[in-house]
Structures are given as C-alpha cells and as structure tokens.
Enzyme design. Structure first.
Site, mmCIF file in Angstrom:
data_model
loop_
_atom_site.group_PDB
_atom_site.id
_atom_site.type_symbol
_atom_site.label_atom_id
_atom_site.label_comp_id
_atom_site.label_asym_id
_atom_site.label_seq_id
_atom_site.Cartn_x
_atom_site.Cartn_y
_atom_site.Cartn_z
ATOM 1 N N HIS A 85 0.818 -1.222 0.000
ATOM 2 C CA HIS A 85 0.000 0.000 0.000
ATOM 3 C C HIS A 85 0.850 1.270 0.000
ATOM 4 O O HIS A 85 0.329 2.353 -0.223
ATOM 5 C CB HIS A 85 -1.037 -0.024 1.132
ATOM 6 C CG HIS A 85 -0.541 0.343 2.495
ATOM 7 N ND1 HIS A 85 -0.263 -0.581 3.478
ATOM 8 C CD2 HIS A 85 -0.260 1.539 3.055
ATOM 9 C CE1 HIS A 85 0.139 0.034 4.571
ATOM 10 N NE2 HIS A 85 0.156 1.318 4.345
ATOM 11 N N ASP A 116 0.345 -7.529 1.722
ATOM 12 C CA ASP A 116 0.714 -6.122 1.814
ATOM 13 C C ASP A 116 2.233 -5.934 1.820
ATOM 14 O O ASP A 116 2.765 -5.149 2.598
ATOM 15 C CB ASP A 116 0.080 -5.462 3.046
ATOM 16 C CG ASP A 116 0.113 -3.937 2.964
ATOM 17 O OD1 ASP A 116 0.347 -3.411 1.855
ATOM 18 O OD2 ASP A 116 -0.085 -3.280 3.998
ATOM 19 N N ASN A 197 4.842 5.210 9.010
ATOM 20 C CA ASN A 197 5.677 4.087 9.459
ATOM 21 C C ASN A 197 5.480 2.869 8.557
ATOM 22 O O ASN A 197 6.291 1.946 8.577
ATOM 23 C CB ASN A 197 5.329 3.664 10.890
ATOM 24 C CG ASN A 197 6.099 4.429 11.947
ATOM 25 O OD1 ASN A 197 5.528 5.186 12.707
ATOM 26 N ND2 ASN A 197 7.405 4.242 11.974
ATOM 27 N N SER A 198 4.416 2.871 7.794
ATOM 28 C CA SER A 198 4.101 1.728 6.943
ATOM 29 C C SER A 198 5.286 1.356 6.072
ATOM 30 O O SER A 198 5.852 2.204 5.406
ATOM 31 C CB SER A 198 2.918 2.059 6.036
ATOM 32 O OG SER A 198 1.728 1.976 6.757
ATOM 33 N N MET A 245 11.725 -11.529 -5.371
ATOM 34 C CA MET A 245 12.960 -11.210 -6.088
ATOM 35 C C MET A 245 12.873 -11.621 -7.548
ATOM 36 O O MET A 245 13.606 -11.107 -8.379
ATOM 37 C CB MET A 245 14.148 -11.891 -5.405
ATOM 38 C CG MET A 245 14.496 -11.269 -4.064
ATOM 39 S SD MET A 245 15.748 -12.215 -3.195
ATOM 40 C CE MET A 245 17.104 -11.081 -3.222
ATOM 41 N N GLY A 246 11.960 -12.553 -7.839
ATOM 42 C CA GLY A 246 11.750 -12.972 -9.217
ATOM 43 C C GLY A 246 10.794 -12.052 -9.963
ATOM 44 O O GLY A 246 10.301 -12.411 -11.031
#
Lengths: 576, 344
Positions: A85, A116, A197-198, A245-246
């Site tokens: 988000h 998320d 802080n998200s 990472m892919g």
C-alpha cells in the site's frame, strides 16, 4: 556478537530502559559516571549501535503527491522491503532517501498484495547498509523492540524516527481489509506506529529485522497510534522473498478447504473443494486439523495464521486426525486468487499490469533511472528481475555441469527390492529399463501424450526436460521462468531456515514442470504435470554422501512408483 | 542527600533492575500474569459499544473481577481463559460506585491474582505492564495484549467538570501509554515483579477535547469493591455531583430559550458574592477567564469546567463599555441534597 550476549540483551531490554531513565534523570558528577557498571555501559552502547544500524538501513519512500512511507534494506545491492500500500500509488519508479541524506532511484521488483508486501531495489550502489532478517518465531511478548521509519513524513533530512516499545503479542490474525491486505501471524507492538511508518522495519534489541510494520488498530481513536501496531513477521517475509525477487505478482496459499470450530473446540474441515489437492490426498469433511506446515493448529485463527505465511504452489505437511487415528500427508497449496484476478485487483480494476497498465516504451518513455531495469510482462511485476534470477540459477547449474558433454547420460542401479534398472537420456530420446519392461520417450515430440513409464506420471519426460535445461540452458527450453524459492524437503518447512532452494518453472511440449536447484547447482526435486488436473509426477533426489549412494524417489500423488538407488552415473556427476 | 549518595542509590537500583531482568525477565512476568487474565464476551458490538472486555481471576475457585458495563447486560457472559478454555460466567454482583462487577465461573485451581487490601498506592514513576483484551485481537488460547508504561500521576478521578464523567471519584493511576482502548476495561496493571497494581478502568473521554484517558483503579480500591459486593453492602447509586453553576454565587442568567441565547444577567441575589463582586442585572457576559463566550450554553460550559479554587473572572459589556469583574476562587460545588420532605 555472541548468541549469549544477544539473548541477554533481549531479556534485559526493559530493565535497561529503566537504567537509561535513571542515568538520564539524576544529577551525576564525573566520578559518579565512572561508577556505572560496565555491563550497563555495554548494554547502552549496544542499543545505540542497534539503532544506528537500523537507521542506516531505513528507507524513506516518496510517492509524489500520494504521500509515501518507509522501507528497510535487507541486502547490500539495494533490495528493500516495504508495504504494497506504500508503493501502489508510486508506480514502478520511485525516489528513496536514506539516513546518509542522499536520495536514490528505486524500481519496483515484486508484489505480494495479499500480504501487503512489496520488494523494491535501490539503484546506484552495491554496498548499501542493510539488516539481517531474524527468526520471528523466537520473538516473545515482552521482548524489547523498536521501529525505524518515516511517520507523518517528518524525516525531511531523511534520518528516520525511532519509536521504542515491547512486543505486545505474537501470531496475531487481522481480518482482510476489503478484498486484499490480510495480516496473518503478525507481531503486535506498543511502539508507536503511525501513518508513514508503513513499510518500515521492526527491529529486535540488537537491530535485527523481526518484521515490517504495516497496520495499526485505530477504530474510534482516529488515525494515530493507540498502542497497537502490527508488523508482518520476518518469517513470512522470508517465505515470499524468492517470489518477490523474481519480479512476480505473488499469491498466497489456500488449502482448498475451510475449517471451523466444532462444539468441543476441535478445528475441523467444514468444507472442501473436490478440485483441491487436499481432497485428492484424502482429506474429508470433519477431519480434525492438528498441524499445518510443521506448526500446531488449535484454533481457526492459528490455521489462518499458518496458511497466511505460505506462498501459493508450496507443498507442505498436514497432520489430521480421523476416528482417533492421526495421519499425515503432503498437500500442495493452490493460489487464493486466479492470476488474472490478482492482477486486476492490484491494478484497481484496470487491466493487468504489464499489458495496458504498465508503461509502454513505445508511447510513454520509462523514467530515465529505471530504463534497463524494468520490463513489463503479464503475470509479472517486473520481468527484468525474473530473467536475472533465472540466469543466476542457470549459471549455478552450468558451473556444476560444466564438464558434462551433450552426449548421452546413463544412470544405473537398483530398486528397493534389489532389481536392477538402467536409464539413458540423450538429445533425441529417454529410455528406462525396469523389471516390468522398457519404456521409451521421444524427447523431441510432445511430452504429455504418453506419460512413461506407465504409472509414473511422466518420469522420463521430467528427466528429459531437466537434461535439456542442463545442456541448452533454461533460456532455450520452452518458456522457463524463475518461480521463487521453496523448501528443499517439503516435509520439513522450517520458517526460519535461510537455506531454501531455487525453483525454475518450465512449460514445454505440453508439460509443465518445476525444478528445485540448490546453491551448488544440484537438482533437489522435480514436479511434472502432463495435465493441470492430474496429479504430477514427483521426483525427490537424495544426494550421494560418503556412505550413501544417491537416490531418486518417484511418487504419483500418494502412490509410490519406485525408489531408485543410483549406483553409477555416466558422465560422472550428471545426476542428480 | 548529596549527589554521591544518590548515585549509589541509583546504582543499586540499576543492579537490581538487571538482576531481576536476568532472573525473571518481562517475558516471564507477562506469561505468568497473563494466565490470570481472562477475555470476556457479552452483549454489544454496535454503535461504538464493544461486546468484549477483560477480567481478572482473583480467586482459584473462578472469581473474576471486571468493570460493570453493558457487556454484562447479557446476563451470561462468555469467559475465555489464557489456555483457551471457555466458560459461561455468572454475575455475582456489582459495585455501582466503583463500577466494578464480580463474576463467577465453575472451575477450580485456577491461577489468580492476590488482592491486598492494605497494599499502598504505587508511586508516580512506577514501571508497569498492562495486560488486556484490547481490540479483541487475541482469541481462544492467544495471549492478551501486553503494553509497557509508567504511572504518570496518582490523582483523583474527580476530573474537571466536562472533562470526564465517572461515578468513581477516588484516586486512580494515570498512565503514560495508550492502555485504555476498546476491550481493555478490566485488564490487569502489574508491576515489574508481576504483582497486581490495579485494573484498567472503563473508557473515559473528555467531552470537550475528545481525548481518552488512560488510567487504572488501584488494587486496594478493587478490594473494597469486592468487599462491597460480597458483603452485601447495598452500595447506593453514585451520588451525582452537580456541575458548578453561577446561581451558587447569586447570579441568574436569562432563561436559555433560543439556540444561541445571549448570556445576559437576569437578576442578582441581594447580598450574594456576585453582587459583592459588582455583577449587575442586564450585564452581557463576553468572557469567562480567558475564554470568550457568546451564548448562555458557552457560559455554563466554561464555568462548569472550573475546578475548585480556580480564579473566576468575567468580562461584561455594560452601557457600551467593557467591565472586568473578579469573583475570587471558585467555591466547592454543592452535592445535590435530597429534597426536604416530611419523612424522617
């Protein structure tokens, strides 16, 4: 730092907060300062160092008009975790600030919208400060922790804000907000977690990453900290890291069955899809779920918690009880969403990213900094990184098999009952001699028409495709992409285990297969489907040791096809 | 005390804090205390009224102390222990003055807190841990939420008028952390040794500032509440305290008939403090202390918020000019007396 000292520091965290208060609050002369015990000074120095390390790895993410958030660097080459988000409004290119006061360009790499989570890569350095991921299952309520991030976007000098607290609860389950963003198995903290802080890191007393902050309880208190923040656990993040990472759009797992609480408190199967792997393995209505993926299940929340940490496509052990008998099975987890649905949800109802949604180089040029590191493709967030990962795995395979010629490979040995077998793989065909007869597969033709040997589900096809991957390289074999990581042995899903194996996914000549390859380029297992509805051929390799020869165990669904002890391999080391 | 002595004392405390941390760290203290805390589920769940709260086991035979609230209106309340065992709890009684309720479950040999009737009040600055069923995030055998904080003040809950309305007026612990959230009431406040210091109170919010108070009722007060309930002492309903009113000073404002009645003085009682201070009929009040007021309601609110002893000053418009008046310190508010009747 030794484990003993780390454990000690973790335990005394709050105690030495009292120490700090006393030291700070009392008038002390020079002599008095000298009287502070060395342990206290060491603890104070360690805390300062932990916050310094975490601060250096904290990322301020700017999403232009849409605001921004935080992130945390986990590798020297710029991999940074954050929230979905946070990056969603930013698009594929963003600007990130570090505590050194410098701004860096960053590119979106992978997304896990349900969890998320987003992975971005900061560009321009290969010596970024970073923090290690801790074992978040070792975290306990009462542990000292702190968050480093960019609440209220205060960090105009890019130095993160630190808020300290204790772990308030572990393995918390938070219902999905809307259709996505389910927070499972998360860590609850009383450290102040505010908007901004998200995506930032939650750290333990020694500055290791135990989670990524992403949510807080607000309800009627307004959108500021009310003493209940939630972080996605490091162990869940670790499970998804390979997929992220892919450059993939990652999906979470479903068992294909729902569970409920029986009158006596047991967690039982309340509904089950007949198309699910669990159903085919024999799971039934009213079976009591005892454990999933190696973790005990005593409540429905616990079941959802475990499931929520697992990526779609993984195979995990399931322990259940029926009529007083306890049984276990390996079950293959499907995705929560159809891939197209997930893409649509991420795009907010628009077309899947990579088609119309992604930047089209022909019309809108990519922002300069991410040219060369971004490539849209359906089903992927950023295909560029999938190719990088696939080619990295290809290199480990090539390094191991550098001396193997393109000539035929032969494997010979014995079955469990002592009978001999012989297997020959060449460019044009695959042959196996078994006590029950000889099977031959035309390696150039369609591989799904006639899965041989009969009953194996496609053993020869699986080995023939693996040989193609080794001799020709993954780029040349059908459509081969990087799937992500998975457990080396699905019976042992250790959530804190850093040693996961890479998995390549290949679609070629009518079959689909996954190949698990360890860091040394050795093949660990193959799953091959000749039809999406049928059970795959599952081949598990035991690598030879000084005392034990290599072995190959072949299952189709629950049925054991055979266990092969490999006594000779030509050329040496070709397999497994 | 000279500095060196202070330092020695500080050092001793440090060493004690660390030693204690080594022997029984906060993790263990929380785990032990959480076994004595239960999650309660009852009626509610709509219009900002939560259907859940927290309770404290205070006896091994299943006595549970919690706050008296609408959650208990259901008659039978679901009680979930730390280990996930579920019981139906029965209401034993209520102490309306302290807003405490005693429940009972049919169980034995449960871990329980000890209530010490002679326990002294904890000092300001004491480090505490709050354990509660906050936001209902913990269900079944999941452990309740733990939060750390400090007792920031020990003050009477008889807060300023308009700040918070609570029947209990005694001393409470005000905390420096956000412990009082939906579901928290009835939660445990413990010290670093795991001893029960108090119980998280019902949610209280300032009607003017909208700020929620984070507080706990001291353990000794909980004992008195239990005694009241168990001793069958018919604790009468809480005595309502009237907000401070200008009539106590002898000033009567015009009747509040309009939406925005201008605060004119209707009449002044002869010989009253208002008269002595110089307030007159037909004065228009425009300020109470530093607050400007434009309506009768605003005057009542501003005056009602004054604590006993606060200076009471007015600015009025009289004959086209401004006049400042000082009515001295606010006198104590009168407790409403029962209307005098013929009965003895």
């Amino acid at each position: 730092m030794s484990d003993a000292v780390q454990s000690w520091l973790r335990r005394i965290g709050p105690a030495w907060a009292a120490v700090a208060a006393l030291v700070g609050g009392l008038p002390m002369g020079g002599q008095a300062a000298a009287a502070v015990p060395l342990e206290v000074r060491a603890a104070e120095a360690e805390r300062i160092a932990a916050i310094r390390r975490a601060s250096a790895a904290a990322v301020a993410i700017f999403a232009g008009e849409a605001g921004g958030g935080s992130g945390v660097l986990i590798a020297p080459d710029g991999w940074a975790l954050t929230n979905f988000h946070v990056v969603q409004p930013a698009g594929v290119a963003m600007t990130c600030g570090l505590a050194d006061g410098r701004l860096y360009d960053a590119v979106l790499v992978g997304l896990d919208p349900t969890g998320d989570v987003a992975l971005v890569k900061l560009l321009g350095r290969n010596d970024f400060p970073h923090v290690p991921l801790a074992d978040s299952d070792a975290v306990e309520p009462g542990d000292w922790c702190f968050a480093a991030g960019n609440p209220f976007l205060l960090a105009t000098d890019l130095v993160p804000s630190i808020s300290a607290g204790i772990v308030s609860g572990t393995h918390r389950y938070q219902e999905p907000a809307g259709t996505l963003l389910e927070y499972t198995d998360c860590i609850q903290v009383d450290a102040a977690i505010n908007p901004g802080n998200s995506g930032g890191g939650l750290f333990d007393a020694v500055g290791r990453l135990i989670g990524v902050n992403g949510r807080a309880s607000f309800e009627k208190r307004g959108r500021v900290n009310v003493g209940a923040g939630y972080a996605i656990s490091a162990n869940q993040l670790r499970n998804f890291l390979g997929c992220l990472m892919g450059g993939r759009l990652c999906d979470h797992a479903t068992l294909g069955a729902t569970v409920g609480t029986a009158a006596d408190g047991r967690v039982v199967v309340s509904d089950i899809l007949q198309s699910s792997d669990a159903w085919r393995r024999g799971l039934q209505y009213d079976d009591e779920i005892v454990a999933l993926a190696g973790r005990p299940v005593r409540t429905v929340n616990a079941f959802k918690n475990v499931l929520g940490t697992l990526p779609a496509g993984w195979q995990v052990p399931l322990v259940y009880r029926r009529d007083g008998r306890q049984e276990q099975m390996l079950v293959r987890l499907a995705g929560v969403h159809a891939p197209a649905d997930l893409a649509r949800l991420v795009a907010g109802g628009a077309e899947p990213p990579g088609e119309e949604q992604g930047p089209n180089p022909g019309e809108t040029p990519l922002p300069e900094p991410i040219r060369g590191v971004y490539e849209p493709r359906p089903g992927f967030v950023n295909y560029h990184f999938n190719r990088l990962q696939r080619d990295r795995v290809a290199r480990t395979i090539a390094d191991r098999h550098a001396s193997r010629s393109s000539g035929p490979w032969t494997l010979a040995g014995r079955l469990a009952d002592g009978a001999e077998f012989r297997l020959e793989l060449s460019d044009s065909q695959a042959t196996i001699d078994l006590p029950t007869g000889t099977s031959v597969l035309d390696a150039d033709g369609p591989l799904d028409a006639n899965p041989v040997p009969p009953g194996s589900g496609g053993l020869l096809a699986a080995l023939a495709v693996w040989r193609q991957l080794v001799t020709q390289g993954p780029a040349a074999v059908g459509s081969t992409t990087y799937f992500g990581t998975a457990a080396r042995d699905p019976w042992h899903i250790d959530p804190a285990d850093g040693e996961r194996v890479d998995v390549l996914e290949t679609a070629v000549a009518g079959v689909e297969a996954r190949f698990a390859v360890d860091a040394a380029g050795r093949l660990c297992w193959i799953d091959l489907w000749t039809s999406p509805e049928a059970d795959p051929c599952e081949i598990r390799f035991a690598h030879p040791t000084e005392n034990e020869p290599g072995a190959m165990t072949v299952h189709r669904g629950p049925e054991l096809f055979g266990r092969f002890l490999i006594e000779s391999v030509e050329p040496a080391g070709a397999m497994p | 005390m000279n500095h060196r002595l202070l330092c020695v004392a500080a050092w001793a405390t440090l060493v004690a804090a660390i030693t204690q941390g080594g022997e029984s760290g906060p993790q263990q203290v929380i785990a032990d205390a959480a076994r004595r805390v239960v999650k309660l589920y009852g009626s509610g769940g709509f219009r900002g009224l939560e259907g859940y709260q927290t309770g404290l086991l205070i006896a091994p035979n299943g006595r549970i102390l919690t706050v008296a609230s609408t959650v208990l209106d259901a008659g039978e309340v679901d009680c979930v222990l730390d280990d996930g065992r579920r019981y139906a709890a029965r209401l034993v009684g209520i102490d309306p003055q302290r807003e405490l309720a005693l429940l009972e479950i049919t169980a034995e040999d449960l871990p329980a807190f000890t209530l010490d009737p002679a326990g002294p009040l904890a000092a300001t600055g004491t480090r505490v841990i709050a354990l509660s069923n906050m936001f209902g995030v913990a269900v079944g055998d999941e452990r309740v939420t733990a939060q750390r904080g400090v007792i920031a003040a020990v003050v009477p809950l008889q807060a300023r008028r308009g700040a918070a309305e609570a029947p209990f007026q005694g001393e409470v612990y005000v905390l420096d952390c956000t412990t009082n959230n939906p579901g928290s009431p009835g939660g445990a406040l413990i010290d670093s040794g795991g001893r029960l210091v108090g119980m998280l109170g019902k949610e209280l919010r300032s009607t003017t500032a909208g700020i929620w108070l984070n507080y706990a009722i001291p353990a000794a007060e909980l004992c008195r509440g239990c005694d009241t309930i168990l001793g069958g002492v018919a604790a009468g309903p809480a005595q309502p305290v009237e907000p401070f009113d200008l009539r106590l000073l002898g000033a009567v404002l015009v009747p509040d008939l309009l939406d925005r009645t201008p605060p004119f003085v209707e009449s002044i009682d002869p010989g009253s403090p208002a008269e002595r201070a110089g307030l007159r009929a037909d004065d228009l009040l425009i300020a109470v202390g530093p607050l400007s007021v434009t309506t009768r309601a605003a005057v009542e609110q501003a005056v009602g918020r004054l604590a006993v002893g606060d200076p009471l000053t007015f600015v009025v418009i009289r004959g086209g000019g401004l006049v400042e008046l000082d009515l001295g310190p606010r006198p104590p508010a009168a407790v409403r007396q029962p209307a005098a009747g013929g009965r003895p």
